[in-house]
Design a protein around this motif. Structure first.
Motif, PDB file in Angstrom:
ATOM      1  N   GLU A  19       0.828  -1.212   0.000  1.00  0.00           N
ATOM      2  CA  GLU A  19       0.000   0.000   0.000  1.00  0.00           C
ATOM      3  C   GLU A  19       0.857   1.255   0.000  1.00  0.00           C
ATOM      4  O   GLU A  19       0.532   2.241  -0.659  1.00  0.00           O
ATOM      5  CB  GLU A  19      -0.926  -0.006   1.214  1.00  0.00           C
ATOM      6  CG  GLU A  19      -1.859   1.188   1.293  1.00  0.00           C
ATOM      7  CD  GLU A  19      -2.801   1.124   2.486  1.00  0.00           C
ATOM      8  OE1 GLU A  19      -3.443   2.140   2.784  1.00  0.00           O
ATOM      9  OE2 GLU A  19      -2.902   0.038   3.114  1.00  0.00           O
ATOM     10  N   TYR A  20       1.968   1.222   0.733  1.00  0.00           N
ATOM     11  CA  TYR A  20       2.827   2.404   0.830  1.00  0.00           C
ATOM     12  C   TYR A  20       4.047   2.322  -0.079  1.00  0.00           C
ATOM     13  O   TYR A  20       4.972   3.107   0.052  1.00  0.00           O
ATOM     14  CB  TYR A  20       3.202   2.655   2.299  1.00  0.00           C
ATOM     15  CG  TYR A  20       2.024   3.246   3.043  1.00  0.00           C
ATOM     16  CD1 TYR A  20       1.792   4.615   3.029  1.00  0.00           C
ATOM     17  CD2 TYR A  20       1.098   2.419   3.668  1.00  0.00           C
ATOM     18  CE1 TYR A  20       0.685   5.158   3.654  1.00  0.00           C
ATOM     19  CE2 TYR A  20      -0.020   2.944   4.292  1.00  0.00           C
ATOM     20  CZ  TYR A  20      -0.222   4.318   4.280  1.00  0.00           C
ATOM     21  OH  TYR A  20      -1.327   4.845   4.888  1.00  0.00           O
ATOM     22  N   ARG A  21       4.028   1.350  -0.986  1.00  0.00           N
ATOM     23  CA  ARG A  21       5.005   1.258  -2.070  1.00  0.00           C
ATOM     24  C   ARG A  21       6.457   1.253  -1.557  1.00  0.00           C
ATOM     25  O   ARG A  21       7.329   1.933  -2.090  1.00  0.00           O
ATOM     26  CB  ARG A  21       4.801   2.411  -3.077  1.00  0.00           C
ATOM     27  CG  ARG A  21       3.436   2.388  -3.732  1.00  0.00           C
ATOM     28  CD  ARG A  21       3.243   3.563  -4.689  1.00  0.00           C
ATOM     29  NE  ARG A  21       1.916   3.561  -5.266  1.00  0.00           N
ATOM     30  CZ  ARG A  21       1.564   2.904  -6.370  1.00  0.00           C
ATOM     31  NH1 ARG A  21       2.465   2.180  -7.006  1.00  0.00           N
ATOM     32  NH2 ARG A  21       0.325   2.972  -6.823  1.00  0.00           N
ATOM     33  N   PHE A  22       6.667   0.460  -0.516  1.00  0.00           N
ATOM     34  CA  PHE A  22       8.013   0.278   0.005  1.00  0.00           C
ATOM     35  C   PHE A  22       8.538  -1.040  -0.543  1.00  0.00           C
ATOM     36  O   PHE A  22       7.994  -2.107  -0.241  1.00  0.00           O
ATOM     37  CB  PHE A  22       8.004   0.253   1.535  1.00  0.00           C
ATOM     38  CG  PHE A  22       9.365   0.365   2.166  1.00  0.00           C
ATOM     39  CD1 PHE A  22       9.789   1.552   2.736  1.00  0.00           C
ATOM     40  CD2 PHE A  22      10.226  -0.723   2.192  1.00  0.00           C
ATOM     41  CE1 PHE A  22      11.042   1.663   3.320  1.00  0.00           C
ATOM     42  CE2 PHE A  22      11.479  -0.628   2.766  1.00  0.00           C
ATOM     43  CZ  PHE A  22      11.887   0.570   3.333  1.00  0.00           C
ATOM     44  N   ALA A  23       9.565  -0.981  -1.382  1.00  0.00           N
ATOM     45  CA  ALA A  23      10.124  -2.191  -1.986  1.00  0.00           C
ATOM     46  C   ALA A  23      11.070  -2.874  -0.997  1.00  0.00           C
ATOM     47  O   ALA A  23      11.949  -2.228  -0.422  1.00  0.00           O
ATOM     48  CB  ALA A  23      10.850  -1.859  -3.278  1.00  0.00           C
ATOM     49  N   ILE A  24      10.879  -4.176  -0.790  1.00  0.00           N
ATOM     50  CA  ILE A  24      11.714  -4.930   0.139  1.00  0.00           C
ATOM     51  C   ILE A  24      12.653  -5.850  -0.633  1.00  0.00           C
ATOM     52  O   ILE A  24      12.398  -6.184  -1.787  1.00  0.00           O
ATOM     53  CB  ILE A  24      10.861  -5.727   1.139  1.00  0.00           C
ATOM     54  CG1 ILE A  24       9.860  -6.648   0.412  1.00  0.00           C
ATOM     55  CG2 ILE A  24      10.127  -4.776   2.081  1.00  0.00           C
ATOM     56  CD1 ILE A  24       9.022  -7.507   1.358  1.00  0.00           C
ATOM     57  N   PRO A  25      13.760  -6.282  -0.010  1.00  0.00           N
ATOM     58  CA  PRO A  25      14.736  -7.116  -0.710  1.00  0.00           C
ATOM     59  C   PRO A  25      14.139  -8.447  -1.166  1.00  0.00           C
ATOM     60  O   PRO A  25      13.208  -8.967  -0.537  1.00  0.00           O
ATOM     61  CB  PRO A  25      15.834  -7.339   0.339  1.00  0.00           C
ATOM     62  CG  PRO A  25      15.674  -6.239   1.324  1.00  0.00           C
ATOM     63  CD  PRO A  25      14.216  -5.939   1.361  1.00  0.00           C
ATOM     64  N   PRO A  26      14.695  -9.034  -2.230  1.00  0.00           N
ATOM     65  CA  PRO A  26      14.168 -10.307  -2.742  1.00  0.00           C
ATOM     66  C   PRO A  26      14.136 -11.423  -1.709  1.00  0.00           C
ATOM     67  O   PRO A  26      13.223 -12.265  -1.739  1.00  0.00           O
ATOM     68  CB  PRO A  26      15.117 -10.639  -3.897  1.00  0.00           C
ATOM     69  CG  PRO A  26      15.639  -9.319  -4.354  1.00  0.00           C
ATOM     70  CD  PRO A  26      15.753  -8.491  -3.108  1.00  0.00           C
ATOM     71  N   PHE A  27      15.112 -11.456  -0.789  1.00  0.00           N
ATOM     72  CA  PHE A  27      15.145 -12.574   0.158  1.00  0.00           C
ATOM     73  C   PHE A  27      13.916 -12.595   1.074  1.00  0.00           C
ATOM     74  O   PHE A  27      13.593 -13.633   1.652  1.00  0.00           O
ATOM     75  CB  PHE A  27      16.440 -12.577   0.988  1.00  0.00           C
ATOM     76  CG  PHE A  27      16.640 -11.388   1.902  1.00  0.00           C
ATOM     77  CD1 PHE A  27      15.971 -11.275   3.111  1.00  0.00           C
ATOM     78  CD2 PHE A  27      17.555 -10.393   1.563  1.00  0.00           C
ATOM     79  CE1 PHE A  27      16.182 -10.196   3.953  1.00  0.00           C
ATOM     80  CE2 PHE A  27      17.771  -9.310   2.401  1.00  0.00           C
ATOM     81  CZ  PHE A  27      17.084  -9.213   3.603  1.00  0.00           C
ATOM     82  N   CYS A  28      13.213 -11.461   1.185  1.00  0.00           N
ATOM     83  CA  CYS A  28      11.998 -11.429   2.004  1.00  0.00           C
ATOM     84  C   CYS A  28      10.869 -12.248   1.378  1.00  0.00           C
ATOM     85  O   CYS A  28       9.899 -12.596   2.065  1.00  0.00           O
ATOM     86  CB  CYS A  28      11.534  -9.995   2.212  1.00  0.00           C
ATOM     87  SG  CYS A  28      12.675  -8.996   3.183  1.00  0.00           S
ATOM     88  N   ASN A  29      10.999 -12.543   0.104  1.00  0.00           N
ATOM     89  CA  ASN A  29       9.960 -13.285  -0.610  1.00  0.00           C
ATOM     90  C   ASN A  29      10.286 -14.760  -0.808  1.00  0.00           C
ATOM     91  O   ASN A  29       9.500 -15.497  -1.408  1.00  0.00           O
ATOM     92  CB  ASN A  29       9.698 -12.637  -1.967  1.00  0.00           C
ATOM     93  CG  ASN A  29       9.199 -11.209  -1.842  1.00  0.00           C
ATOM     94  OD1 ASN A  29       8.356 -10.918  -0.994  1.00  0.00           O
ATOM     95  ND2 ASN A  29       9.709 -10.309  -2.670  1.00  0.00           N
ATOM     96  N   PHE A  30      11.449 -15.208  -0.302  1.00  0.00           N
ATOM     97  CA  PHE A  30      11.800 -16.621  -0.443  1.00  0.00           C
ATOM     98  C   PHE A  30      10.798 -17.492   0.320  1.00  0.00           C
ATOM     99  O   PHE A  30      10.408 -17.182   1.449  1.00  0.00           O
ATOM    100  CB  PHE A  30      13.193 -16.903   0.114  1.00  0.00           C
ATOM    101  CG  PHE A  30      14.324 -16.327  -0.708  1.00  0.00           C
ATOM    102  CD1 PHE A  30      14.126 -15.848  -1.992  1.00  0.00           C
ATOM    103  CD2 PHE A  30      15.610 -16.280  -0.181  1.00  0.00           C
ATOM    104  CE1 PHE A  30      15.172 -15.323  -2.727  1.00  0.00           C
ATOM    105  CE2 PHE A  30      16.665 -15.772  -0.912  1.00  0.00           C
ATOM    106  CZ  PHE A  30      16.447 -15.286  -2.189  1.00  0.00           C
ATOM    107  N   THR A  31      10.403 -18.580  -0.290  1.00  0.00           N
ATOM    108  CA  THR A  31       9.543 -19.547   0.391  1.00  0.00           C
ATOM    109  C   THR A  31      10.407 -20.477   1.256  1.00  0.00           C
ATOM    110  O   THR A  31      11.633 -20.582   1.061  1.00  0.00           O
ATOM    111  CB  THR A  31       8.781 -20.400  -0.628  1.00  0.00           C
ATOM    112  OG1 THR A  31       9.718 -21.196  -1.359  1.00  0.00           O
ATOM    113  CG2 THR A  31       7.971 -19.529  -1.588  1.00  0.00           C
ATOM    114  N   PRO A  32       9.806 -21.198   2.195  1.00  0.00           N
ATOM    115  CA  PRO A  32      10.573 -22.181   2.970  1.00  0.00           C
ATOM    116  C   PRO A  32      11.261 -23.212   2.075  1.00  0.00           C
ATOM    117  O   PRO A  32      12.396 -23.631   2.364  1.00  0.00           O
ATOM    118  CB  PRO A  32       9.510 -22.828   3.857  1.00  0.00           C
ATOM    119  CG  PRO A  32       8.482 -21.760   4.048  1.00  0.00           C
ATOM    120  CD  PRO A  32       8.429 -21.048   2.730  1.00  0.00           C
TER     121      PRO A  32
END
Length: 228
Positions: A19-32
């Protein structure tokens, strides 16, 4: 905490980030499953506890006492030769009705920034020599370069864009101003070590015990498997 509570908290914070358009690093999206395949080239994330962190402080009531956060970057005071960063950055999320308990840091100085959403209230006290709350002496605070002197126990109100500097041995807690909505916070600080540098006024834990009632959506920063 139940794993289902953690999964829900992760997804709620992700929605606020979008919602606030803050881009986070790719590793935050890694699945288990993806983490099982990551090699030693990702050791900095493992060693410095980067990534997701959901806590109920061991009290079992996350909606009242809890915090959601991501450590985006960090050094490592125990491995200074390998990791030379002297700074850290976090993204935090707190919703109305939640509370982050009174604590200080022995070593870390930090700036807390309201990145968007509602208004956050940060109560401040000095510490006495025996690490009790100093309920008598005024507190010197710095808010976006402005120095202020406030009575002990004052809640400093940060609207979106505002920040406060928190110094070592300065007790502080967090809550959201009623009616203003959830808040996305930033933290810019010296190196962070949540295992040894949190002095909670009331004794409590830092990382939750987890009841596995469903599969994890993301791994928390203290759950990564060893490198292949």
């Amino acid at each position: 905490m139940k794993r289902s509570e953690i999964n829900a908290a992760l997804k709620e914070m992700e929605q606020m980030i979008r919602e606030y358009r803050f881009a986070i690093p790719p590793f935050c999206n890694f699945t288990p499953e993806e983490w099982k395949e990551k090699g030693h080239d990702y050791d900095e994330i493992r060693d410095n506890m980067l990534g997701w962190d959901i806590t109920d402080y061991g009290l079992g009531d996350f909606d009242k006492v809890g915090f959601s956060l991501i450590t985006i970057r960090n050094g490592n005071l125990k491995m200074k030769d390998k990791y030379t960063k002297s700074y850290a950055e976090k993204l935090l999320y707190i919703k109305e009705g939640q509370y982050s308990p009174m604590h200080f840091h022995w070593s870390k100085m930090e700036d807390i920034i309201n990145r968007g959403g509602g208004n956050v209230l940060i109560r401040v006290y000095n510490s006495t020599k025996d690490e009790d709350l100093d309920k008598v002496n005024d507190v010197h605070v710095h808010v976006d370069g402005r120095e202020m002197v406030v009575p002990a126990g004052t809640q400093v109100r940060l609207t979106p864009g505002e920040s406060i500097s928190i110094y070592p041995y300065m007790y502080h807690d967090f809550e959201v101003e009623e009616g203003s909505g959830p808040v996305l916070l930033g933290e810019v600080s010296q190196c962070n070590d949540d295992n040894v540098d949190n002095r909670f006024y009331e004794k409590m834990g830092r990382f939750p015990e987890i009841e596995e009632d469903e599969a994890p959506y993301r791994l928390l920063c203290n759950e990564y498997p060893e490198a292949k």
